[in-house]
Every structure is written in C-alpha cells, then in structure tokens.
Design an enzyme around this catalytic site. Sequence first.
Site, PDB file in Angstrom:
ATOM      1  N   GLU A  85       0.820  -1.220   0.000  1.00 30.31           N
ATOM      2  CA  GLU A  85       0.000   0.000   0.000  1.00 30.31           C
ATOM      3  C   GLU A  85       0.850   1.265   0.000  1.00 30.31           C
ATOM      4  OE1 GLU A  85      -2.886   0.189   3.173  1.00 30.31           O
ATOM      5  OE2 GLU A  85      -3.939   1.861   2.218  1.00 30.31           O
ATOM      6  N   LYS A 263      -7.353  -0.295  11.512  1.00 28.03           N
ATOM      7  CA  LYS A 263      -6.739  -0.789  10.259  1.00 28.03           C
ATOM      8  C   LYS A 263      -5.503   0.058   9.952  1.00 28.03           C
ATOM      9  CE  LYS A 263      -6.135  -0.900   5.582  1.00 28.03           C
ATOM     10  NZ  LYS A 263      -5.311   0.003   4.759  1.00 28.03           N
ATOM     11  N   ASP A 279       3.976 -14.109  11.929  1.00 26.07           N
ATOM     12  CA  ASP A 279       2.637 -14.527  11.523  1.00 26.07           C
ATOM     13  C   ASP A 279       1.669 -13.342  11.627  1.00 26.07           C
ATOM     14  OD1 ASP A 279       0.051 -15.601  11.485  1.00 26.07           O
ATOM     15  OD2 ASP A 279       0.641 -17.458  12.462  1.00 26.07           O
ATOM     16  N   HIS A 377      -2.140  10.408   0.331  1.00 25.80           N
ATOM     17  CA  HIS A 377      -2.246   9.017  -0.102  1.00 25.80           C
ATOM     18  C   HIS A 377      -2.390   8.949  -1.618  1.00 25.80           C
ATOM     19  CE1 HIS A 377      -3.230   4.817   0.027  1.00 25.80           C
ATOM     20  NE2 HIS A 377      -4.410   5.026  -0.518  1.00 25.80           N
TER      21      HIS A 377
HETATM   22  C1  LIG Z   1       1.976  11.215   2.755  1.00 28.33           C
HETATM   23  C2  LIG Z   1       2.383  12.169   3.880  1.00 28.33           C
HETATM   24  C3  LIG Z   1       3.523  11.533   4.657  1.00 28.33           C
HETATM   25  C4  LIG Z   1       2.858  13.498   3.292  1.00 28.33           C
HETATM   26  O1  LIG Z   1       3.060  14.383   4.361  1.00 28.33           O
HETATM   27  P1  LIG Z   1       3.673  15.850   4.196  1.00 28.33           P
HETATM   28  O2  LIG Z   1       3.615  16.489   5.514  1.00 28.33           O
HETATM   29  O3  LIG Z   1       3.050  16.502   3.025  1.00 28.33           O
HETATM   30  O4  LIG Z   1       5.164  15.479   3.829  1.00 28.33           O
HETATM   31  P2  LIG Z   1       6.374  16.428   3.457  1.00 28.33           P
HETATM   32  O5  LIG Z   1       6.547  16.355   1.959  1.00 28.33           O
HETATM   33  O6  LIG Z   1       6.250  17.763   4.128  1.00 28.33           O
HETATM   34  O7  LIG Z   1       7.598  15.624   4.140  1.00 28.33           O
HETATM   35  C5  LIG Z   1       7.699  15.515   5.546  1.00 28.33           C
HETATM   36  C6  LIG Z   1       8.356  14.181   5.872  1.00 28.33           C
HETATM   37  O8  LIG Z   1       7.445  13.097   5.572  1.00 28.33           O
HETATM   38  C7  LIG Z   1       8.177  12.004   5.047  1.00 28.33           C
HETATM   39  N1  LIG Z   1       7.786  11.762   3.646  1.00 28.33           N
HETATM   40  C8  LIG Z   1       7.019  12.543   2.866  1.00 28.33           C
HETATM   41  N2  LIG Z   1       6.858  11.984   1.643  1.00 28.33           N
HETATM   42  C9  LIG Z   1       7.573  10.846   1.654  1.00 28.33           C
HETATM   43  C10 LIG Z   1       7.806   9.842   0.693  1.00 28.33           C
HETATM   44  N3  LIG Z   1       7.283   9.884  -0.537  1.00 28.33           N
HETATM   45  N4  LIG Z   1       8.572   8.794   1.049  1.00 28.33           N
HETATM   46  C11 LIG Z   1       9.116   8.709   2.287  1.00 28.33           C
HETATM   47  N5  LIG Z   1       8.933   9.651   3.226  1.00 28.33           N
HETATM   48  C12 LIG Z   1       8.161  10.698   2.924  1.00 28.33           C
HETATM   49  C13 LIG Z   1       9.653  12.374   5.139  1.00 28.33           C
HETATM   50  O9  LIG Z   1      10.169  11.949   6.373  1.00 28.33           O
HETATM   51  C14 LIG Z   1       9.604  13.882   5.066  1.00 28.33           C
HETATM   52  O10 LIG Z   1      10.715  14.494   5.664  1.00 28.33           O
HETATM   53  P3  LIG Z   1      12.146  14.599   4.869  1.00 28.33           P
HETATM   54  O11 LIG Z   1      12.716  13.231   4.885  1.00 28.33           O
HETATM   55  O12 LIG Z   1      11.803  15.073   3.477  1.00 28.33           O
HETATM   56  O13 LIG Z   1      12.922  15.572   5.659  1.00 28.33           O
HETATM   57  C15 LIG Z   1       1.199  12.499   4.827  1.00 28.33           C
HETATM   58  O14 LIG Z   1       0.182  13.090   4.072  1.00 28.33           O
HETATM   59  C16 LIG Z   1       0.641  11.328   5.560  1.00 28.33           C
HETATM   60  O15 LIG Z   1       1.199  10.841   6.522  1.00 28.33           O
HETATM   61  N6  LIG Z   1      -0.546  10.833   5.139  1.00 28.33           N
HETATM   62  C17 LIG Z   1      -1.180   9.684   5.750  1.00 28.33           C
HETATM   63  C18 LIG Z   1      -0.952   8.509   4.870  1.00 28.33           C
HETATM   64  C19 LIG Z   1      -1.575   7.245   5.411  1.00 28.33           C
HETATM   65  O16 LIG Z   1      -1.988   7.133   6.534  1.00 28.33           O
HETATM   66  N7  LIG Z   1      -1.626   6.238   4.539  1.00 28.33           N
HETATM   67  C20 LIG Z   1      -2.186   4.985   4.850  1.00 28.33           C
HETATM   68  C21 LIG Z   1      -3.149   4.606   3.773  1.00 28.33           C
HETATM   69  S1  LIG Z   1      -4.802   5.138   4.170  1.00 28.33           S
HETATM   70  C22 LIG Z   1      -5.317   3.863   5.241  1.00 28.33           C
HETATM   71  O17 LIG Z   1      -5.187   2.742   4.878  1.00 28.33           O
HETATM   72  C23 LIG Z   1      -5.661   4.063   6.685  1.00 28.33           C
HETATM   73  C24 LIG Z   1      -6.590   5.124   7.186  1.00 28.33           C
HETATM   74  C25 LIG Z   1      -6.088   6.481   6.802  1.00 28.33           C
HETATM   75  O18 LIG Z   1      -7.887   4.967   6.666  1.00 28.33           O
HETATM   76  C26 LIG Z   1      -6.600   4.980   8.700  1.00 28.33           C
HETATM   77  C27 LIG Z   1      -7.560   5.883   9.405  1.00 28.33           C
HETATM   78  O19 LIG Z   1      -8.622   6.188   8.821  1.00 28.33           O
HETATM   79  O20 LIG Z   1      -7.263   6.226  10.582  1.00 28.33           O
HETATM   80  N1  LIG Z   2      -2.861 -19.968  16.286  1.00 32.43           N
HETATM   81  C1  LIG Z   2      -1.633 -19.674  15.843  1.00 32.43           C
HETATM   82  O1  LIG Z   2      -1.216 -18.511  15.871  1.00 32.43           O
HETATM   83  C2  LIG Z   2      -0.733 -20.762  15.346  1.00 32.43           C
HETATM   84  C3  LIG Z   2       0.468 -20.420  14.765  1.00 32.43           C
HETATM   85  N2  LIG Z   2       1.337 -21.394  14.312  1.00 32.43           N
HETATM   86  C4  LIG Z   2       2.634 -21.091  13.695  1.00 32.43           C
HETATM   87  O2  LIG Z   2       3.666 -21.399  14.628  1.00 32.43           O
HETATM   88  C5  LIG Z   2       4.882 -20.790  14.207  1.00 32.43           C
HETATM   89  C6  LIG Z   2       5.645 -20.245  15.399  1.00 32.43           C
HETATM   90  O3  LIG Z   2       5.849 -21.267  16.328  1.00 32.43           O
HETATM   91  P1  LIG Z   2       7.086 -21.250  17.337  1.00 32.43           P
HETATM   92  O4  LIG Z   2       6.759 -22.173  18.447  1.00 32.43           O
HETATM   93  O5  LIG Z   2       7.440 -19.865  17.673  1.00 32.43           O
HETATM   94  O6  LIG Z   2       8.245 -21.792  16.428  1.00 32.43           O
HETATM   95  P2  LIG Z   2       9.200 -23.068  16.465  1.00 32.43           P
HETATM   96  O7  LIG Z   2       8.567 -24.243  17.099  1.00 32.43           O
HETATM   97  O8  LIG Z   2       9.705 -23.225  15.087  1.00 32.43           O
HETATM   98  O9  LIG Z   2      10.373 -22.519  17.378  1.00 32.43           O
HETATM   99  C7  LIG Z   2      10.284 -22.485  18.751  1.00 32.43           C
HETATM  100  C8  LIG Z   2      11.258 -23.515  19.370  1.00 32.43           C
HETATM  101  O10 LIG Z   2      12.593 -23.137  19.076  1.00 32.43           O
HETATM  102  C9  LIG Z   2      13.443 -23.562  20.118  1.00 32.43           C
HETATM  103  N3  LIG Z   2      14.314 -22.421  20.509  1.00 32.43           N
HETATM  104  C10 LIG Z   2      15.625 -22.280  20.190  1.00 32.43           C
HETATM  105  N4  LIG Z   2      16.125 -21.122  20.666  1.00 32.43           N
HETATM  106  C11 LIG Z   2      15.121 -20.501  21.326  1.00 32.43           C
HETATM  107  C12 LIG Z   2      15.007 -19.254  22.027  1.00 32.43           C
HETATM  108  N5  LIG Z   2      16.040 -18.423  22.200  1.00 32.43           N
HETATM  109  N6  LIG Z   2      13.803 -18.897  22.519  1.00 32.43           N
HETATM  110  C13 LIG Z   2      12.728 -19.688  22.361  1.00 32.43           C
HETATM  111  N7  LIG Z   2      12.778 -20.894  21.724  1.00 32.43           N
HETATM  112  C14 LIG Z   2      13.961 -21.297  21.209  1.00 32.43           C
HETATM  113  C15 LIG Z   2      12.545 -24.047  21.260  1.00 32.43           C
HETATM  114  O11 LIG Z   2      12.644 -25.427  21.489  1.00 32.43           O
HETATM  115  P3  LIG Z   2      12.587 -26.708  20.479  1.00 32.43           P
HETATM  116  O12 LIG Z   2      13.689 -26.552  19.488  1.00 32.43           O
HETATM  117  O13 LIG Z   2      12.752 -27.850  21.395  1.00 32.43           O
HETATM  118  O14 LIG Z   2      11.231 -26.735  19.825  1.00 32.43           O
HETATM  119  C16 LIG Z   2      11.154 -23.558  20.870  1.00 32.43           C
HETATM  120  O15 LIG Z   2      10.108 -24.361  21.291  1.00 32.43           O
HETATM  121  C17 LIG Z   2       4.494 -19.703  13.238  1.00 32.43           C
HETATM  122  O16 LIG Z   2       4.871 -20.128  11.948  1.00 32.43           O
HETATM  123  C18 LIG Z   2       2.950 -19.672  13.333  1.00 32.43           C
HETATM  124  O17 LIG Z   2       2.426 -19.299  12.074  1.00 32.43           O
HETATM  125  C19 LIG Z   2       1.051 -22.722  14.470  1.00 32.43           C
HETATM  126  C20 LIG Z   2      -0.132 -23.107  15.039  1.00 32.43           C
HETATM  127  C21 LIG Z   2      -1.142 -22.173  15.493  1.00 32.43           C
END
Ligand SMILES: CC(C)(COP(=O)([O-])OP(=O)([O-])OC[C@H]1O[C@@H](n2cnc3c(N)ncnc32)[C@H](O)[C@@H]1OP(=O)([O-])[O-])[C@@H](O)C(=O)NCCC(=O)NCCSC(=O)C[C@@](C)(O)CC(=O)[O-]
Ligand SMILES: NC(=O)C1=CN([C@@H]2O[C@H](COP(=O)(O)OP(=O)(O)OC[C@H]3O[C@@H](n4cnc5c(N)ncnc54)[C@H](OP(=O)(O)O)[C@@H]3O)[C@@H](O)[C@H]2O)C=CC1
Length: 425
Positions: A85, A263, A279, A377
């Site tokens: 997006e 969202k 995940d 946007h």
């Molecule tokens: C689009 C902006 C950022 C413009 O915002 P602006 O204030 O016009 O930006 P600007 O041109 O003055 O620039 C200010 C800074 O913004 C950043 N910036 C600015 N442009 C860029 C770019 N192209 N790429 C990367 N960074 C950018 C950048 O950090 C920049 O600083 P600089 O680096 O130039 O010193 C602003 O209007 C904004 O934040 N809009 C909101 C956008 C948004 O939320 N999009 C999500 C999609 S809509 C949605 O899915 C969710 C929603 C909205 O429905 C959720 C809700 O309803 O609550």
């Molecule tokens: N409802 C849900 O959200 C569900 C999600 N999933 C999926 O499960 C996956 C994640 O499972 P997850 O259990 O995290 O993954 P893994 O089982 O792959 O890894 C965890 C295992 O790694 C070992 N391990 C090694 N180092 C570490 C450490 N530093 N800290 C913790 N554990 C360590 C542990 O023992 P050991 O090696 O003995 O296992 C641990 O159980 C995702 O892909 C997810 O999509 C699956 C089912 C349901």
Amino acid sequence: MSDATSSRIEGLHKMTPDARLEAVARQAGLDNEMVANLKDAAKGHIELADRLVENAVSAMAIPVGIATNMIVDGRDVLVPMATEESSVIAAVCNAAKRCRPTGGFVTSASGPVMAAQIQLLSASDPENVRLKVFERMEEIREICDGTDPLLVKFGGGFRDLEVRVVETAEGPMTIVHILVDTRDAMGANAVNSMAEALAPKLAEWTGARTLLRILSNLADRRVARARAVWPLDEIGGPQVRDDMLSAYRFADADPYRAATHNKGIMNGVSAVVLATGNDTRAIEAGAHAYAARDGHYRSMSRWEMDADGNLVGSLEMPMAVGLIGGATKIHPTAQANLKVLGVETADRLARIIVAVGLAQNFGALRALATTGIQKGHMALHAQNVALMVGAVGEEIDAVANELKARGVVRQDLAEDILTKLRAGT
Ligand SMILES: CC(C)(COP(=O)([O-])OP(=O)([O-])OC[C@H]1O[C@@H](n2cnc3c(N)ncnc32)[C@H](O)[C@@H]1OP(=O)([O-])[O-])[C@@H](O)C(=O)NCCC(=O)NCCSC(=O)C[C@@](C)(O)CC(=O)[O-]
Ligand SMILES: NC(=O)C1=CN([C@@H]2O[C@H](COP(=O)(O)OP(=O)(O)OC[C@H]3O[C@@H](n4cnc5c(N)ncnc54)[C@H](OP(=O)(O)O)[C@@H]3O)[C@@H](O)[C@H]2O)C=CC1
C-alpha cells in the site's frame, strides 16, 4: 463442472513446482506469458516456497521499504516494512520525524508469556474439576517443561495455570490455560505441544473429556506498549491537535470508525510483522480481540494532551512475535530485515513494532484532521493508477504527475492522459 475447470488435480502435491505450474496452467488456461511471469516471480525462491507451503507454484513479491526517523528507547532504528500500500511507509517516516524533538518513542513490554487452552467437557461438576486441575500444578509444570527442554534451557517454560468455567450454549465447560514463557519464539508450536502432552493427564485426573488443545491468539500476557509526545509546532498548532483528539474520541466511541482507525495502526504493525517473517494473522487476531476486551470494540491507541498542550499518543497491544520459529529463521529476506532492525531479542522487535503502529496512527490522524487522506495518499497512489492503465517507463511519471497536477487521481482520467501522451497531443 467440466474437467477443464475442475479443482481436482490428482497428486498435485507430489509433483515438482514446475510440473505443478504446468498442470495448473493447463487447468486454468494460462497463456505462456502468464506462466513465465509466475516462474519469474519465484526465481531463486521456489525451493524455499516449496518447503514453506503446500502445492507451491510461484511466489508473490511484496515491496519492502524502509521507514526512517524512528527513535525507539533512545536508539535510532531503520525499520523495514513489507506492504503493497502506497503512503504507509511515508506516513511513518513523517510521524517519526515529527516526534524526534521529544526523543521519539518510549516502550515497555510484559515479557513473552503465551497461553494454550485445553477444553474439558462432559463434567457435571465443572467447578470441582477446576480445583482438581489446580491441585496438579507441579505435575503440570513437569509435563510442560519436559515437552520442551530446549526452551527451558533458554530460560523459558511453564509459568502458571489459569482455570476458568465458561458458560456456553451446551452448558459450562472447564477451560485450562497453561501460561508459558516462550522467550524468543512466537511459541505456537511450543505451547501446542505442551497442551497436547498434558491433555490425557487432565482427563485422567478429572474424569472429564478433553477436546481442543491449542494456543490462544488473544496474547494478553504478552503485550508491548509505546508512547510518544508530538510538540504542538510539529503538529500544526492547537486546532490540529484538538481535531486529532476529536478524531480519536470518535474512533474510541464508534466501532465503524474504530475498525478503520485500527486498520491504519495495523498498516504499520502488519508490515513489520511480515517483513520479519512473523505470523500476520496471529498478530491481527490478537490485536482486534484485545481492542474488544471490554466487550466493546474500541480504538487500540489512546490520545491525550499533556500539561504543555502537546499531543501524547500511546498504544498497548498483544505482540507475539519471535526471532526463532516460523519463516523468520529460514527466510533470507526476513533475516536481512532483522539485521537492518538490529534486533537481538523478540522483546525489542515487539516494542519497535508497536512504536511503528503508533507512528502510523499519528500519520493517518493528522492527515485526516487536516488536508484529508486523499492529498497525501492519492499523490503517492497516482503511480499505481498510471501502472494500472498500462503506462510504462517514463510514461508512469508523466501520467502520475499530470493526475497530481489536476488534483484528481482516477483511472478513466489516467487512461485519457496516457492516450493523449501516446498520440503526442
Ligand atoms: C503522505 C504524507 C507523509 C505526506 O506528508 P507531508 O507532511 O506533506 O510530507 P512532506 O513532503 O512535508 O515531508 C515531511 C516528511 O514526511 C516524510 N515523507 C514525505 N513523503 C515521503 C515519501 N514519498 N517517502 C518517504 N517519506 C516521505 C519524510 O520523512 C519527510 O521528511 P524529509 O525526509 O523530506 O525531511 C502524509 O500526508 C501522511 O502521513 N498521510 C497519511 C498517509 C496514510 O496514513 N496512509 C495509509 C493509507 S490510508 C489507510 O489505509 C488508513 C486510514 C487512513 O484509513 C486509517 C484511518 O482512517 O485512521
Ligand atoms: N494460532 C496460531 O497462531 C498458530 C500459529 N502457528 C505457527 O507457529 C509458528 C511459530 O511457532 P514457534 O513455536 O514460535 O516456532 P518453532 O517451534 O519453530 O520454534 C520455537 C522452538 O525453538 C526452540 N528455541 C531455540 N532457541 C530458542 C530461544 N532463544 N527462545 C525460544 N525458543 C527457542 C525451542 O525449542 P525446540 O527446538 O525444542 O522446539 C522452541 O520451542 C508460526 O509459523 C505460526 O504461524 C502454528 C499453530 C497455530
């Protein structure tokens, strides 16, 4: 249904990815160009795709962009975000830049405790069953820890027990929660294995029948929190601040608005979750369930004004992400993204993700309370619309710039501009 459109492709799962693609192409009537595109999209990745999922035929590239300007707990961090997006990443860059003067985001986290549920049925005395389970606490600890000694070695393992009697349409059920510290793993596999190992014992001890044994995605024992202060002059003054607060109160009171507001938060959260191979469905399910925990679906974030009149935002949400399991460890893009983030623990990753969610919410609220979402946007979306109507090479910028200049980003207009551009008129 004729054979040509049947969804039954016998033995598809036993074929190589190439042979699978051919079989699907025949069945779906794909032309050579489409088949070549699907092959190209997975070039260099098809073996991994084939290991990660079943019946793999291709892969789908989602853009990864970098959010700049983020300071989290006093440390600058570059944040990779995987999203299709436009304007999502720009919004985070913008929001993070505007709170740099106050030090960026401050975070905290509860620790990585996940719960698995075991459902106990057919007991006429569910309260009695509840207490019988509590009496076995130490045996339960031994069974759970014995199931995953490696997790225990890393400092994780069984932590606590919760037993609830839940009223359902078929009467009361006793629901056991095992609470497990899963350290740097998301932990689904670890807690599911423990729940499955424990269930027969629970049945033996209580006389109840066990049915489901699965983790809960309402990970309310594993929350991360972020807060930040946006100075008035970075927001655009008191009127913008007040309008942003009104926008927040609207979301907190009305589920129709809360769904959109949340969202927006998930635009940021899911993008980092995906970029790190975690995940997204688990995080999204937990986030929305947590937002409805009062029995009323509300804003995930909170917005206030501090004593100096600045805008203060905070976000607390379940954040069950790991560095160990799932695709994180085996996906090279996820590994590179983790390196960009510079995270060494799942705890730090969780905190950064929540900070990004808060930044995203600020960006959307500020845009909505000022110019409206379309200006920022749609300006960034203009290139997508140019692509959609078939613009290539230099045509893409030319069409997008013309759409922006006219202040209307619409496909029919883009088509018209492209046609005229090609005709040289
Ligand atoms: C689009 C902006 C950022 C413009 O915002 P602006 O204030 O016009 O930006 P600007 O041109 O003055 O620039 C200010 C800074 O913004 C950043 N910036 C600015 N442009 C860029 C770019 N192209 N790429 C990367 N960074 C950018 C950048 O950090 C920049 O600083 P600089 O680096 O130039 O010193 C602003 O209007 C904004 O934040 N809009 C909101 C956008 C948004 O939320 N999009 C999500 C999609 S809509 C949605 O899915 C969710 C929603 C909205 O429905 C959720 C809700 O309803 O609550
Ligand atoms: N409802 C849900 O959200 C569900 C999600 N999933 C999926 O499960 C996956 C994640 O499972 P997850 O259990 O995290 O993954 P893994 O089982 O792959 O890894 C965890 C295992 O790694 C070992 N391990 C090694 N180092 C570490 C450490 N530093 N800290 C913790 N554990 C360590 C542990 O023992 P050991 O090696 O003995 O296992 C641990 O159980 C995702 O892909 C997810 O999509 C699956 C089912 C349901």
